[in-house]
Scaffold this motif. Structure first.
Motif, PDB file in Angstrom:
ATOM      1  N   VAL A  11      43.057  43.506  32.915  1.00 47.03           N
ATOM      2  CA  VAL A  11      43.558  44.735  32.287  1.00 47.03           C
ATOM      3  C   VAL A  11      42.864  44.875  30.943  1.00 47.03           C
ATOM      4  CG1 VAL A  11      45.605  46.044  31.600  1.00 47.03           C
ATOM      5  CG2 VAL A  11      45.796  44.311  33.405  1.00 47.03           C
ATOM      6  N   ASP A  12      41.886  45.791  30.892  1.00 45.92           N
ATOM      7  CA  ASP A  12      41.063  45.961  29.692  1.00 45.92           C
ATOM      8  C   ASP A  12      40.367  47.307  29.769  1.00 45.92           C
ATOM      9  OD1 ASP A  12      38.803  45.656  27.741  1.00 45.92           O
ATOM     10  OD2 ASP A  12      39.560  43.600  27.662  1.00 45.92           O
ATOM     11  N   ASP A  13      40.310  48.026  28.652  1.00 42.09           N
ATOM     12  CA  ASP A  13      39.701  49.353  28.656  1.00 42.09           C
ATOM     13  C   ASP A  13      38.193  49.341  28.396  1.00 42.09           C
ATOM     14  OD1 ASP A  13      40.288  48.552  25.958  1.00 42.09           O
ATOM     15  OD2 ASP A  13      39.891  50.598  25.308  1.00 42.09           O
ATOM     16  N   ASP A  14      37.631  48.227  27.995  1.00 42.29           N
ATOM     17  CA  ASP A  14      36.201  48.136  27.699  1.00 42.29           C
ATOM     18  C   ASP A  14      35.422  47.982  29.005  1.00 42.29           C
ATOM     19  OD1 ASP A  14      33.611  47.172  27.130  1.00 42.29           O
ATOM     20  OD2 ASP A  14      34.274  46.203  25.287  1.00 42.29           O
ATOM     21  N   PHE A  19      33.079  44.943  33.537  1.00 41.64           N
ATOM     22  CA  PHE A  19      31.981  44.649  34.447  1.00 41.64           C
ATOM     23  C   PHE A  19      31.564  43.185  34.372  1.00 41.64           C
ATOM     24  CE2 PHE A  19      27.439  44.251  35.334  1.00 41.64           C
ATOM     25  CZ  PHE A  19      27.382  44.751  36.631  1.00 41.64           C
ATOM     26  N   THR A  20      31.317  42.709  33.141  1.00 41.13           N
ATOM     27  CA  THR A  20      30.826  41.329  33.005  1.00 41.13           C
ATOM     28  C   THR A  20      31.898  40.308  33.376  1.00 41.13           C
ATOM     29  OG1 THR A  20      31.313  41.333  30.628  1.00 41.13           O
ATOM     30  CG2 THR A  20      29.065  41.890  31.269  1.00 41.13           C
ATOM     31  N   LYS A  23      32.326  40.229  37.197  1.00 38.28           N
ATOM     32  CA  LYS A  23      31.203  39.540  37.851  1.00 38.28           C
ATOM     33  C   LYS A  23      31.314  38.030  37.679  1.00 38.28           C
ATOM     34  CE  LYS A  23      28.918  42.916  39.650  1.00 38.28           C
ATOM     35  NZ  LYS A  23      28.951  43.077  41.090  1.00 38.28           N
ATOM     36  N   ILE A  24      31.677  37.594  36.496  1.00 44.39           N
ATOM     37  CA  ILE A  24      31.835  36.152  36.246  1.00 44.39           C
ATOM     38  C   ILE A  24      32.983  35.596  37.079  1.00 44.39           C
ATOM     39  CG2 ILE A  24      32.555  34.434  34.526  1.00 44.39           C
ATOM     40  CD1 ILE A  24      31.037  36.173  32.425  1.00 44.39           C
ATOM     41  N   ILE A  25      34.130  36.249  37.024  1.00 42.96           N
ATOM     42  CA  ILE A  25      35.317  35.750  37.722  1.00 42.96           C
ATOM     43  C   ILE A  25      35.079  35.692  39.228  1.00 42.96           C
ATOM     44  CG2 ILE A  25      37.735  36.241  38.255  1.00 42.96           C
ATOM     45  CD1 ILE A  25      37.924  37.434  35.370  1.00 42.96           C
ATOM     46  N   GLU A  26      34.403  36.691  39.768  1.00 40.30           N
ATOM     47  CA  GLU A  26      34.155  36.734  41.215  1.00 40.30           C
ATOM     48  C   GLU A  26      33.283  35.582  41.704  1.00 40.30           C
ATOM     49  OE1 GLU A  26      34.610  41.488  42.235  1.00 40.30           O
ATOM     50  OE2 GLU A  26      32.626  40.726  41.712  1.00 40.30           O
ATOM     51  N   THR A  27      32.520  34.980  40.808  1.00 42.30           N
ATOM     52  CA  THR A  27      31.660  33.866  41.218  1.00 42.30           C
ATOM     53  C   THR A  27      32.377  32.513  41.181  1.00 42.30           C
ATOM     54  OG1 THR A  27      30.787  33.438  38.997  1.00 42.30           O
ATOM     55  CG2 THR A  27      29.591  35.057  40.351  1.00 42.30           C
ATOM     56  N   ILE A  28      33.595  32.494  40.675  1.00 44.63           N
ATOM     57  CA  ILE A  28      34.347  31.240  40.577  1.00 44.63           C
ATOM     58  C   ILE A  28      34.977  30.939  41.931  1.00 44.63           C
ATOM     59  CG2 ILE A  28      36.274  30.067  39.435  1.00 44.63           C
ATOM     60  CD1 ILE A  28      35.593  31.786  36.928  1.00 44.63           C
ATOM     61  N   VAL A  36      40.882  45.512  38.747  1.00 43.24           N
ATOM     62  CA  VAL A  36      40.630  45.891  37.361  1.00 43.24           C
ATOM     63  C   VAL A  36      41.406  47.166  37.030  1.00 43.24           C
ATOM     64  CG1 VAL A  36      38.861  46.557  35.692  1.00 43.24           C
ATOM     65  CG2 VAL A  36      38.331  44.854  37.456  1.00 43.24           C
ATOM     66  N   PHE A  37      42.062  47.152  35.872  1.00 45.42           N
ATOM     67  CA  PHE A  37      42.813  48.304  35.381  1.00 45.42           C
ATOM     68  C   PHE A  37      42.381  48.573  33.944  1.00 45.42           C
ATOM     69  CE2 PHE A  37      45.376  46.072  38.494  1.00 45.42           C
ATOM     70  CZ  PHE A  37      45.639  47.095  39.404  1.00 45.42           C
ATOM     71  N   SER A  38      42.317  49.871  33.573  1.00 46.89           N
ATOM     72  CA  SER A  38      41.824  50.257  32.248  1.00 46.89           C
ATOM     73  C   SER A  38      42.896  50.346  31.177  1.00 46.89           C
ATOM     74  CB  SER A  38      41.086  51.592  32.330  1.00 46.89           C
ATOM     75  OG  SER A  38      39.918  51.430  33.117  1.00 46.89           O
ATOM     76  N   ASN A  39      44.158  50.238  31.582  1.00 46.25           N
ATOM     77  CA  ASN A  39      45.240  50.216  30.598  1.00 46.25           C
ATOM     78  C   ASN A  39      46.485  49.616  31.239  1.00 46.25           C
ATOM     79  OD1 ASN A  39      47.062  52.434  31.647  1.00 46.25           O
ATOM     80  ND2 ASN A  39      45.184  53.618  31.345  1.00 46.25           N
ATOM     81  N   GLY A  40      47.444  49.294  30.407  1.00 44.40           N
ATOM     82  CA  GLY A  40      48.654  48.643  30.877  1.00 44.40           C
ATOM     83  C   GLY A  40      49.470  49.484  31.835  1.00 44.40           C
ATOM     84  N   GLU A  41      49.458  50.798  31.651  1.00 44.98           N
ATOM     85  CA  GLU A  41      50.241  51.671  32.516  1.00 44.98           C
ATOM     86  C   GLU A  41      49.730  51.620  33.960  1.00 44.98           C
ATOM     87  OE1 GLU A  41      50.321  56.276  32.502  1.00 44.98           O
ATOM     88  OE2 GLU A  41      51.971  55.621  31.203  1.00 44.98           O
ATOM     89  N   GLU A  42      48.418  51.637  34.138  1.00 46.50           N
ATOM     90  CA  GLU A  42      47.837  51.530  35.481  1.00 46.50           C
ATOM     91  C   GLU A  42      48.252  50.211  36.140  1.00 46.50           C
ATOM     92  OE1 GLU A  42      43.593  51.790  35.205  1.00 46.50           O
ATOM     93  OE2 GLU A  42      43.606  53.902  34.617  1.00 46.50           O
ATOM     94  N   ALA A  43      48.191  49.140  35.379  1.00 48.53           N
ATOM     95  CA  ALA A  43      48.524  47.821  35.916  1.00 48.53           C
ATOM     96  C   ALA A  43      50.009  47.726  36.266  1.00 48.53           C
ATOM     97  CB  ALA A  43      48.144  46.731  34.915  1.00 48.53           C
TER      98      ALA A  43
END
Length: 140
Positions: A11-14, A19-20, A23-28, A36-43
């Protein structure tokens, strides 16, 4: 823990960080998927709509503080009520570029916040944080 990996919620608007980090998390290895959500309300909306489907709920939420519409603090307040009704343990990591001590102290007021993590978050840091979750699941 069963063979299924961790479900992650970011949950992050940047958009660049989204994106980064995604991509990192998906490789773990331990990770099954990332939402991914752009703000707390969406989440919060997603979590409310899926609160009865534990397989769709995240195991881990990486939560930013400063976002439009609903910031991280607003999310935590709304999630506090919802959290008690979920049939699943969800770990929250506050992830922020803020090094303000008051933000760090405030994050500790929410019992579901496991740790306050400063941005930027490296692959190694994501791996370490997620390893604590998979280790906990193995012990259960």
């Amino acid at each position: 823990m069963n063979k299924k990996g961790l479900n992650i919620c970011l949950v992050d608007d940047d958009r660049i960080y989204q994106f980064t980090a995604r991509k990192i998390i998906e490789t773990i290895e331990e990770v099954d998927g990332v939402k991914v959500f752009s703000n707390g309300e969406e989440a919060i909306s997603y979590l409310q709509q899926n609160s009865y489907k534990t397989e769709d709920l995240p195991d881990v939420i990486f939560l930013d503080i400063n976002m439009p519409v609903m910031d991280g603090w607003g999310f935590l307040e709304a999630f506090s009520d919802l959290y008690k009704k979920l049939g699943k343990l969800v770990t929250v990591f506050m992830v922020s570029s803020s090094v303000d001590e008051s933000d760090i102290r405030r994050s500790k007021e929410f019992g579901m916040v496991s740790r306050y993590v400063n941005k930027p978050v490296s692959r190694e840091k994501f791996e370490d944080l997620l390893k604590t979750i998979t280790d906990t699941h193995k012990q259960q």
